[in-house]
Design an enzyme around this catalytic site. Structure first.
Site: not given
Length: 133
Positions: A58, A89
Site C-alpha cells: 500500500e 494492516c
C-alpha cells in the site's frame, strides 16, 4: 460499485506481487487501486533487513499515486502470493484513508466494504478540514 472493473484491479495487483522484494518472508503482496480519474495504479511490498522498516504494498501504491499525477483512490484490492485477497494492516488502512475519496470501496477477505467500515471513526485530512471551518 458496478462500474468498477474488479477483475482488472485484481490482475494489476497480481502483476504487482511478482515484483515484490521479499528475501526475508518470501510473502509477496500486490495492491492495486482505481483512481478518481480512471487510472489503475499498483504497488508491491519491499522488505528490509530491519524488518520493521519494510514497506507494505500500500505504501508503494500511494507513492505511485503521486508519481503518476495524484488524485483520490476510489476502489482498492490487495493480494498475496497465491492471489488470495488480503486485508490491509492498520497502518495501511490509515494510509489508504488519507488518500481515499469518501466512500472508497475495498475488496476484503469478508467482502466489499467502504473505507469507513474498515477504519471506523478515522482521523485524517477530512477531520482537519472540518475543524478548520
Amino acid at each position: 460499485m458496478s462500474d468498477i472493473d474488479w477483475a482488472a484491479l485484481r490482475a494489476a495487483a497480481n502483476e504487482a506481487k511478482l515484483k515484490a522484494y521479499i528475501p526475508y518472508s518470501n510473502f509477496p503482496v500486490g495492491a492495486a487501486a482505481l483512481v478518481d480519474d480512471g487510472r489503475i495504479i499498483s504497488g508491491c511490498n519491499v522488505e528490509n533487513a530491519s524488518y520493521g522498516v519494510g514497506l507494505c504494498a500500500e505504501c508503494a501504491l500511494v507513492s505511485s499515486l503521486y508519481m503518476t499525477g495524484g488524485g483520490k483512490l476510489v476502489a482498492f484490492t490487495c493480494v498475496d502470493g497465491n492471489g488470495n485477497v488480503l486485508m490491509p494492516c492498520g497502518r495501511c488502512r490509515q494510509l489508504l484513508f488519507e488518500h481515499s475519496a469518501p466512500g472508497m470501496i475495498l475488496e476484503t477477505v469478508s467482502g466489499f466494504k467502504t473505507i469507513d467500515e474498515v477504519l471506523p471513526d478515522a482521523f485524517g485530512p477530512r477531520t482537519l478540514e472540518e475543524y478548520a471551518s
